[in-house]
Design a protein around this motif. Structure first.
Motif, PDB file in Angstrom:
ATOM      1  N   PRO A 194       0.839  -1.215   0.000  1.00  0.00           N
ATOM      2  CA  PRO A 194       0.000   0.000   0.000  1.00  0.00           C
ATOM      3  C   PRO A 194       0.870   1.259   0.000  1.00  0.00           C
ATOM      4  O   PRO A 194       1.731   1.427   0.856  1.00  0.00           O
ATOM      5  N   PHE A 195       0.651   2.136  -0.955  1.00  0.00           N
ATOM      6  CA  PHE A 195       1.439   3.368  -1.095  1.00  0.00           C
ATOM      7  C   PHE A 195       0.727   4.528  -0.397  1.00  0.00           C
ATOM      8  O   PHE A 195      -0.431   4.836  -0.696  1.00  0.00           O
ATOM      9  N   ILE A 196       1.449   5.174   0.516  1.00  0.00           N
ATOM     10  CA  ILE A 196       0.907   6.355   1.192  1.00  0.00           C
ATOM     11  C   ILE A 196       0.764   7.511   0.205  1.00  0.00           C
ATOM     12  O   ILE A 196      -0.167   8.301   0.282  1.00  0.00           O
ATOM     13  N   SER A 197       1.720   7.638  -0.710  1.00  0.00           N
ATOM     14  CA  SER A 197       1.701   8.705  -1.713  1.00  0.00           C
ATOM     15  C   SER A 197       1.497   8.075  -3.080  1.00  0.00           C
ATOM     16  O   SER A 197       2.366   7.358  -3.573  1.00  0.00           O
ATOM     17  N   ALA A 224      -2.878   3.268  -0.147  1.00  0.00           N
ATOM     18  CA  ALA A 224      -3.095   2.914   1.248  1.00  0.00           C
ATOM     19  C   ALA A 224      -4.413   3.539   1.708  1.00  0.00           C
ATOM     20  O   ALA A 224      -5.040   4.323   0.982  1.00  0.00           O
ATOM     21  N   ARG A 225      -4.823   3.228   2.925  1.00  0.00           N
ATOM     22  CA  ARG A 225      -6.085   3.767   3.436  1.00  0.00           C
ATOM     23  C   ARG A 225      -5.945   5.218   3.875  1.00  0.00           C
ATOM     24  O   ARG A 225      -6.947   5.915   4.045  1.00  0.00           O
ATOM     25  N   ALA A 226      -4.723   5.656   4.084  1.00  0.00           N
ATOM     26  CA  ALA A 226      -4.462   7.069   4.387  1.00  0.00           C
ATOM     27  C   ALA A 226      -3.425   7.567   3.382  1.00  0.00           C
ATOM     28  O   ALA A 226      -2.396   6.934   3.189  1.00  0.00           O
ATOM     29  N   LEU A 227      -3.709   8.696   2.725  1.00  0.00           N
ATOM     30  CA  LEU A 227      -2.851   9.185   1.654  1.00  0.00           C
ATOM     31  C   LEU A 227      -2.331  10.586   1.957  1.00  0.00           C
ATOM     32  O   LEU A 227      -3.026  11.400   2.559  1.00  0.00           O
ATOM     33  N   SER A 228      -1.114  10.863   1.521  1.00  0.00           N
ATOM     34  CA  SER A 228      -0.533  12.198   1.661  1.00  0.00           C
ATOM     35  C   SER A 228       0.623  12.328   0.685  1.00  0.00           C
ATOM     36  O   SER A 228       1.400  11.398   0.498  1.00  0.00           O
TER      37      SER A 228
END
Length: 300
Positions: A194-197, A224-228
């Motif tokens: 899972p990729f955050i960005s 990912a479930r949280a992205l930034s």
């Protein structure tokens, strides 16, 4: 040939509201002023003013010539001032932007310090902006110098971008991740991570580079479930929510719970560019050239 004097005379007539007042301000005879404007109109092969005994009006061509001519004269005045300042040691405020992935490492900070030392009259206003937005800001005159990730996708005819260095791409993972124990990771191994960005193949900069590297391996990063896309992505990685592909410089700002693993034995690189207008003010050009010289050597 149109002279700079004719530009000035025409602008002064419009600003003063008439020939007589303009002639007084310019300390020339009104007949001489009228003759200069007539020669200007003859050169342009179009009237700029309609006249009667008491007043004048701008023709459409005259309105265009006035607006653009005034900007040209202002730019000439600014250039003269800047040239004098450069000759006296350079005085002025420069606006510099860097992307969140081009952090002010000791190498960049030291180069800025050295360039400031070479130009003792310069001060810097430093701010942050994504790579893909910097070229537009520079094109429209709101920024003087940009430090960004290559490639740049937006094409602006008045912008030049010079490469000033490169660094390794790394995988940022939580220290609790099995990947943290690895000496290196092949990109293809991250197809299920899972990729955050999430990289964007149309956005340019680091986002474009990572997207194309992944696509070349036959996959596109899973979100990912949280992205930034900002520096906060490292905090999300520390919490075990996913991974990100980032430049090696991000190690300098990472929280303790984030570990960095080289990609493909450190062979995957990202490049840094310095952007300015092609015909920037002399002060900007001199400072940018100094930075390019200080930063263009390869990173050890």
């Amino acid at each position: 040939m149109i002279s700079l004097k004719q530009f000035k005379y025409f602008i002064e007539i419009v600003d003063a509201g008439g020939y007589s007042r303009a002639a007084e301000k310019l300390y020339i005879a009104q007949s001489a002023l009228s003759r200069q404007i007539k020669e200007l109109e003859d050169e342009l092969q179009t009237p700029l003013l309609t006249r009667d005994a008491r007043q004048f009006e701008l023709t459409p061509a005259g309105q265009l010539f006035y607006e653009r001519g005034k900007r040209i004269l202002e730019e000439i005045d600014d250039t003269l001032v800047q040239a004098r300042q450069v000759g006296k040691g350079a005085q002025g405020m420069l606006r510099l932007q860097h992307s969140s992935s081009v952090i002010l490492t000791p190498r960049i900070s030291n180069a800025l310090a050295d360039a400031l030392h070479q130009h003792p009259g310069v001060t810097l206003d430093v701010s942050m902006l994504p790579s893909e937005n910097q070229t537009l800001e520079i094109e429209e005159g709101r920024v003087d110098i940009g430090l960004l990730r290559l490639p740049t996708l937006r094409r602006h005819p008045h912008i030049q971008v010079r490469e000033i260095g490169s660094e390794r791409l790394m995988v940022a993972v939580a220290r609790s991740s099995p990947l943290a124990a690895r000496d290196n990771v092949e990109l293809a191994e991250l197809s299920e991570a899972p990729f955050i960005s999430i990289p964007h193949k149309d956005r340019g900069g680091l986002s474009y580079l990572v997207a194309n590297l992944c696509l070349a391996q036959g996959f596109f990063p899973k979100p990912a479930r949280a992205l930034s896309r900002k520096s906060s992505q490292l905090n999300l990685i520390e919490a075990g929510l996913g991974i990100a592909i980032v430049p090696e410089c991000m190690r300098l700002t990472a929280p303790a719970g984030v570990h960095f693993v080289p990609l493909a034995h450190g062979t995957l690189l990202t490049k840094i560019g310095l952007a300015t207008r092609r015909e920037a003010d002399p002060l900007v050009t001199a400072f940018a050239d100094a930075l390019v010289g200080l930063l263009s050597s390869p990173v050890p």
